[in-house]
Design an enzyme around this catalytic site. Sequence first.
Site, short mmCIF file in Angstrom:
data_model
loop_
_atom_site.label_atom_id
_atom_site.label_comp_id
_atom_site.label_asym_id
_atom_site.label_seq_id
_atom_site.Cartn_x
_atom_site.Cartn_y
_atom_site.Cartn_z
N ASN A 113 -5.86 -13.22 4.39
CA ASN A 113 -5.29 -12.49 3.26
C ASN A 113 -5.50 -10.99 3.36
O ASN A 113 -4.77 -10.23 2.73
CB ASN A 113 -5.91 -13.00 1.95
CG ASN A 113 -5.43 -12.22 0.75
OD1 ASN A 113 -4.28 -12.31 0.35
ND2 ASN A 113 -6.32 -11.41 0.18
N TYR A 178 4.63 -1.61 6.99
CA TYR A 178 4.21 -2.77 6.20
C TYR A 178 5.18 -3.94 6.33
O TYR A 178 4.77 -5.06 6.69
CB TYR A 178 4.02 -2.37 4.74
CG TYR A 178 3.53 -3.50 3.87
CD1 TYR A 178 2.30 -4.10 4.11
CD2 TYR A 178 4.29 -3.97 2.80
CE1 TYR A 178 1.84 -5.14 3.32
CE2 TYR A 178 3.84 -5.01 2.01
CZ TYR A 178 2.62 -5.59 2.27
OH TYR A 178 2.17 -6.63 1.49
#
Length: 270
Positions: A113, A178
């Site tokens: 994560n 990203y």
Amino acid sequence: MILCYTINVAVAGSDRAGKEGRFMLKGKVAVVTGGTRGIGFEVVRKYLANGAKVVLFGSRQESVDKALKQLKEENAEWEVEGKFPKLTDAAEVEKAILEVKDKFGKIDILVNNAGISQSTPLYDYKAEEFDKVIDLNVKAVFYAILPAAKIMKEQGGGCIINTSSMVSISGQPAGVGYPASKFAVNGLTISLARELGRDNIRVNAVAPGVTKTDMVAALPEQVVQRISAGIPIGRPGEPEEVADAFLYLASDMASYVTGEILSVDGASKA
């Protein structure tokens, strides 16, 4: 006799479902990177509440200690520990993963994560900034999967869940590093699901939309507003709502689910 048999099975099935609903991960051992805040912290809490033993990885000792303190105050019986390896260092990550296996005897679930986001326009981009995003969002995922998958193979199976993003589907208007990193996470997820399936290792990803986390809070307000305006359900997601998807994918209810990118974004694809 047939009717009685059917009724008995239905009752037994209901009882089994009830028990699993309370402790969906009973007896399992999970590692969650980026587990000290936001979605990762809620995943840790959700796993603990469902009977798992969890080792959370954070970026530094202070954040790990703070998260552990909060969790222990919530439920002193939860079995949770913390580590803070440098996730972009393959040797440190492997050492931490092996320590979890030595302590608990297995690793059933790995949640990748940890990650960073940014929204730098292309013309202002520095190569170092792009590298930083790829190092944590992609390379660190691989570094954790490699030792964990070997452990899972030896023990007969396991579950790997990666955090993707809605921008891996739609892209975003700035900060190309990203979405590029999350496209890579999707490719890694789907490919490893095909490769590791023979070893009874499931690999999936959760792609959150706009969620009330520190990462979203760091984005420019105009970016958040633009994205939020395209959410048909009418609001950003809550971290615990995204954590529910991680719980489902880690549980036996998803025993035949692998290679999926599960969107949790309120139907927003814009």
